[in-house]
Design a protein around this motif. Sequence first.
Motif, PDB file in Angstrom:
ATOM      1  N   ARG A  16       0.862  -1.096   0.004  1.00  0.00           N
ATOM      2  CA  ARG A  16       0.049  -0.124  -0.002  1.00  0.00           C
ATOM      3  C   ARG A  16       0.856   1.143   0.150  1.00  0.00           C
ATOM      4  O   ARG A  16       0.587   2.024  -0.819  1.00  0.00           O
ATOM      5  CB  ARG A  16      -0.975   0.075   1.281  1.00  0.00           C
ATOM      6  CG  ARG A  16      -2.070  -0.974   1.239  1.00  0.00           C
ATOM      7  CD  ARG A  16      -3.002  -0.769   2.390  1.00  0.00           C
ATOM      8  NE  ARG A  16      -4.232  -1.758   2.354  1.00  0.00           N
ATOM      9  CZ  ARG A  16      -4.181  -3.028   2.745  1.00  0.00           C
ATOM     10  NH1 ARG A  16      -3.139  -3.341   3.609  1.00  0.00           N
ATOM     11  NH2 ARG A  16      -5.161  -3.649   2.603  1.00  0.00           N
ATOM     12  N   ILE A  65      -3.486  -2.792  -6.821  1.00  0.00           N
ATOM     13  CA  ILE A  65      -3.921  -1.255  -6.380  1.00  0.00           C
ATOM     14  C   ILE A  65      -3.641  -0.184  -7.585  1.00  0.00           C
ATOM     15  O   ILE A  65      -4.643   0.497  -7.989  1.00  0.00           O
ATOM     16  CB  ILE A  65      -3.220  -0.982  -4.978  1.00  0.00           C
ATOM     17  CG1 ILE A  65      -3.562  -1.929  -3.969  1.00  0.00           C
ATOM     18  CG2 ILE A  65      -3.423   0.533  -4.756  1.00  0.00           C
ATOM     19  CD1 ILE A  65      -2.566  -1.853  -2.733  1.00  0.00           C
ATOM     20  N   GLU A 107      -9.692   0.039  -2.989  1.00  0.00           N
ATOM     21  CA  GLU A 107      -9.797  -0.847  -2.170  1.00  0.00           C
ATOM     22  C   GLU A 107     -11.366  -1.344  -1.664  1.00  0.00           C
ATOM     23  O   GLU A 107     -11.623  -2.255  -1.526  1.00  0.00           O
ATOM     24  CB  GLU A 107      -8.515  -0.902  -1.051  1.00  0.00           C
ATOM     25  CG  GLU A 107      -7.302  -1.525  -1.746  1.00  0.00           C
ATOM     26  CD  GLU A 107      -6.359  -1.990  -0.244  1.00  0.00           C
ATOM     27  OE1 GLU A 107      -6.907  -3.032   0.280  1.00  0.00           O
ATOM     28  OE2 GLU A 107      -5.373  -1.289  -0.285  1.00  0.00           O
ATOM     29  N   GLU A 122      -5.002   1.373   7.439  1.00  0.00           N
ATOM     30  CA  GLU A 122      -3.921   1.217   6.609  1.00  0.00           C
ATOM     31  C   GLU A 122      -3.482   2.706   5.774  1.00  0.00           C
ATOM     32  O   GLU A 122      -2.349   3.010   5.975  1.00  0.00           O
ATOM     33  CB  GLU A 122      -3.576   0.207   5.806  1.00  0.00           C
ATOM     34  CG  GLU A 122      -3.687  -1.367   6.404  1.00  0.00           C
ATOM     35  CD  GLU A 122      -2.247  -1.663   6.759  1.00  0.00           C
ATOM     36  OE1 GLU A 122      -1.471  -1.387   5.794  1.00  0.00           O
ATOM     37  OE2 GLU A 122      -2.192  -2.393   7.763  1.00  0.00           O
ATOM     38  N   TYR A 123      -4.576   3.134   5.170  1.00  0.00           N
ATOM     39  CA  TYR A 123      -4.148   4.370   4.528  1.00  0.00           C
ATOM     40  C   TYR A 123      -4.018   5.532   5.289  1.00  0.00           C
ATOM     41  O   TYR A 123      -3.253   6.488   4.985  1.00  0.00           O
ATOM     42  CB  TYR A 123      -5.205   4.332   3.468  1.00  0.00           C
ATOM     43  CG  TYR A 123      -5.030   3.575   2.118  1.00  0.00           C
ATOM     44  CD1 TYR A 123      -3.791   3.839   1.384  1.00  0.00           C
ATOM     45  CD2 TYR A 123      -5.824   2.293   2.012  1.00  0.00           C
ATOM     46  CE1 TYR A 123      -3.439   2.750   0.395  1.00  0.00           C
ATOM     47  CE2 TYR A 123      -5.397   1.242   0.960  1.00  0.00           C
ATOM     48  CZ  TYR A 123      -4.372   1.756   0.072  1.00  0.00           C
ATOM     49  OH  TYR A 123      -4.158   0.834  -0.709  1.00  0.00           O
TER      50      TYR A 123
END
Length: 161
Positions: A16, A65, A107, A122-123
């Motif tokens: 990511r 992604i 996502e 996570e982001y």
Amino acid sequence: MAEVAPKQANKRGTARLAAVQALYQMDVAGSDINDVIGSFQTFWMGREVEGETYLPADHQFFRDIIQGVMREQQRIDVAVDRILADEWPLRRIEAVLRAVLRAGAYELFERPDVPAKVIIAEYVDVADAFVDREEVGMANAVLDKIAKRVRAAEMGEAPKG
């Protein structure tokens, strides 16, 4: 002592981070998608660069992604713009934050195998590495609103008609 292999979740987290960096590079420099993917996979992920050791990443997840954001960018940008204030459309947001929002939104839309709360967390962590606290909060709010729209049941929201 035996070396411990990084957990799959860590490899996805690294993927990511690399995806956001790659999307940023493509956005700012106009780099070709295949060149960027090849460069990151060959020279960055799991390598030592200028004294920094980059963790191994899930290369397939990274490619998904990047390719997914490029394929779905128009739909993603419209969804993000609907959430942002009229005075601050996605095109006016700093490029690295734009990359975070696009990757996270991709996502949320296209990876139902990954829990929405994991994607958001996570982001938000990726955003925290690059932007100030206020912008990290904005990334959290935008991704949370997208999750509540596209994954209402998972987020404990009543579906909206």
